[in-house]
Design a protein around this motif. Structure first.
Motif, PDB file in Angstrom:
ATOM      1  N   TYR A  94      48.655  35.080  45.860  1.00  9.17           N
ATOM      2  CA  TYR A  94      47.843  36.289  46.024  1.00  9.17           C
ATOM      3  C   TYR A  94      47.253  36.342  47.425  1.00  9.17           C
ATOM      4  CZ  TYR A  94      48.056  37.152  40.993  1.00  9.17           C
ATOM      5  OH  TYR A  94      48.488  37.422  39.727  1.00  9.17           O
ATOM      6  N   ARG A 143      44.996  41.339  45.469  1.00  8.44           N
ATOM      7  CA  ARG A 143      43.801  40.900  44.770  1.00  8.44           C
ATOM      8  C   ARG A 143      44.191  40.212  43.461  1.00  8.44           C
ATOM      9  NH1 ARG A 143      42.074  43.442  40.406  1.00  8.44           N
ATOM     10  NH2 ARG A 143      42.394  45.633  39.988  1.00  8.44           N
ATOM     11  N   VAL A 144      43.355  39.293  43.055  1.00 11.88           N
ATOM     12  CA  VAL A 144      43.556  38.577  41.795  1.00 11.88           C
ATOM     13  C   VAL A 144      43.312  39.557  40.651  1.00 11.88           C
ATOM     14  CG1 VAL A 144      42.637  36.696  40.369  1.00 11.88           C
ATOM     15  CG2 VAL A 144      42.897  36.386  42.835  1.00 11.88           C
ATOM     16  N   PRO A 145      44.100  39.470  39.581  1.00  8.05           N
ATOM     17  CA  PRO A 145      43.891  40.376  38.439  1.00  8.05           C
ATOM     18  C   PRO A 145      42.472  40.277  37.878  1.00  8.05           C
ATOM     19  CG  PRO A 145      45.894  39.080  38.155  1.00  8.05           C
ATOM     20  CD  PRO A 145      45.178  38.524  39.344  1.00  8.05           C
ATOM     21  N   LYS A 146      42.041  41.381  37.278  1.00  7.77           N
ATOM     22  CA  LYS A 146      40.729  41.457  36.635  1.00  7.77           C
ATOM     23  C   LYS A 146      40.917  41.982  35.218  1.00  7.77           C
ATOM     24  CE  LYS A 146      38.351  42.608  40.922  1.00  7.77           C
ATOM     25  NZ  LYS A 146      37.636  43.643  41.662  1.00  7.77           N
ATOM     26  N   VAL A 147      39.987  41.624  34.357  1.00  4.10           N
ATOM     27  CA  VAL A 147      40.006  42.136  32.989  1.00  4.10           C
ATOM     28  C   VAL A 147      40.005  43.663  33.032  1.00  4.10           C
ATOM     29  CG1 VAL A 147      38.688  42.289  30.834  1.00  4.10           C
ATOM     30  CG2 VAL A 147      38.905  40.092  32.011  1.00  4.10           C
ATOM     31  N   ASP A 159      42.664  45.465  33.982  1.00  3.03           N
ATOM     32  CA  ASP A 159      43.760  45.932  34.834  1.00  3.03           C
ATOM     33  C   ASP A 159      44.956  46.331  33.982  1.00  3.03           C
ATOM     34  OD1 ASP A 159      42.343  45.398  37.149  1.00  3.03           O
ATOM     35  OD2 ASP A 159      43.561  43.668  37.744  1.00  3.03           O
ATOM     36  N   THR A 181      45.232  43.399  31.235  1.00  6.16           N
ATOM     37  CA  THR A 181      44.664  42.065  31.397  1.00  6.16           C
ATOM     38  C   THR A 181      43.441  41.935  30.504  1.00  6.16           C
ATOM     39  OG1 THR A 181      45.456  41.986  33.671  1.00  6.16           O
ATOM     40  CG2 THR A 181      43.716  40.428  33.074  1.00  6.16           C
ATOM     41  N   VAL A 228      41.016  36.312  32.630  1.00  4.46           N
ATOM     42  CA  VAL A 228      41.527  35.659  33.833  1.00  4.46           C
ATOM     43  C   VAL A 228      40.766  34.354  34.013  1.00  4.46           C
ATOM     44  CG1 VAL A 228      41.834  35.799  36.341  1.00  4.46           C
ATOM     45  CG2 VAL A 228      42.095  37.861  34.934  1.00  4.46           C
ATOM     46  N   THR A 229      41.510  33.261  34.144  1.00  5.71           N
ATOM     47  CA  THR A 229      40.914  31.946  34.366  1.00  5.71           C
ATOM     48  C   THR A 229      41.605  31.312  35.560  1.00  5.71           C
ATOM     49  OG1 THR A 229      40.670  31.732  31.965  1.00  5.71           O
ATOM     50  CG2 THR A 229      40.386  29.723  33.274  1.00  5.71           C
ATOM     51  N   VAL A 280      46.117  30.927  38.677  1.00  2.89           N
ATOM     52  CA  VAL A 280      45.488  32.082  38.036  1.00  2.89           C
ATOM     53  C   VAL A 280      46.189  32.255  36.696  1.00  2.89           C
ATOM     54  CG1 VAL A 280      45.031  34.557  38.177  1.00  2.89           C
ATOM     55  CG2 VAL A 280      45.039  33.154  40.272  1.00  2.89           C
ATOM     56  N   GLU A 285      46.436  34.383  33.500  1.00  4.87           N
ATOM     57  CA  GLU A 285      46.088  35.742  33.088  1.00  4.87           C
ATOM     58  C   GLU A 285      46.583  36.006  31.670  1.00  4.87           C
ATOM     59  OE1 GLU A 285      47.160  40.316  34.507  1.00  4.87           O
ATOM     60  OE2 GLU A 285      48.000  38.627  35.593  1.00  4.87           O
TER      61      GLU A 285
END
Length: 161
Positions: A65, A71-75, A77, A94, A97-98, A148, A150
């Motif tokens: 990324y 950008r890192v995925p977000k809840v 998405d 999503t 994400v951890t 990441v 997801e």
């Protein structure tokens, strides 16, 4: 991982159909269009696992990324998943994400990917993937590399699989 094979017109049509059939606001945007993996065989197999409900998560290198400026995925998405040829097949959302070191991934975590029956086979496959991806993008796999993880759910699949 952006998929360069798809037709933007086809993606736009698929997205409009998704919005209409799920009664979402027409201004709703997707974050990414992609296929899984780096080879045709695995891209289509992992898509199959998603479409039958077996694959509910994916793991990526945080470094990929950063290198690609994404950008890192977000809840929350939404992303369009395609097959290898770029044909849109489903929309995923999503759900979690951890980010953790590769070495800290447990079987309870990785089994959500639906690909492996043991932690050892998951690690072997992902080490190979991250080494190949690292060769393409310019990073070197390490066991302390941030991953990441997801979790997602399929929120639209127009054709039963």
């Amino acid at each position: 991982m952006e998929n360069g094979k798809y037709s933007q017109e086809k993606i736009n049509e698929f997205w409009r159909e998704f919005l209409r059939k799920t009664s979402r606001c027409e201004t709703t945007k997707y974050i990414d269009v992609f296929h899984f993996e780096l080879t045709e065989r695995w891209a289509n197999e992992l898509l199959r696992l998603v479409l039958i409900g077996q694959k509910k998560a994916t793991a990526s290198s945080l470094w990929s990324y950063e290198i690609e400026g994404e950008r890192v995925p977000k809840v929350g998405d939404l992303s369009i998943v395609t097959d290898w040829e770029g044909e849109p097949r489903c929309v995923i959302e999503t759900t979690a994400v951890t980010i953790m070191p590769f070495s800290d991934v447990t079987y309870d975590i990785c089994k959500r990917e639906g690909e492996d029956n043991t932690l050892e086979s998951w690690r072997e496959g992902h080490v190979n993937f991250f080494k190949a991806e690292g060769n393409q993008l310019g990073y070197e796999f390490r066991y302390d590399m941030p991953v990441v993880f997801e979790d997602f759910e399929v929120v639209y699949q127009p054709i039963a699989f």
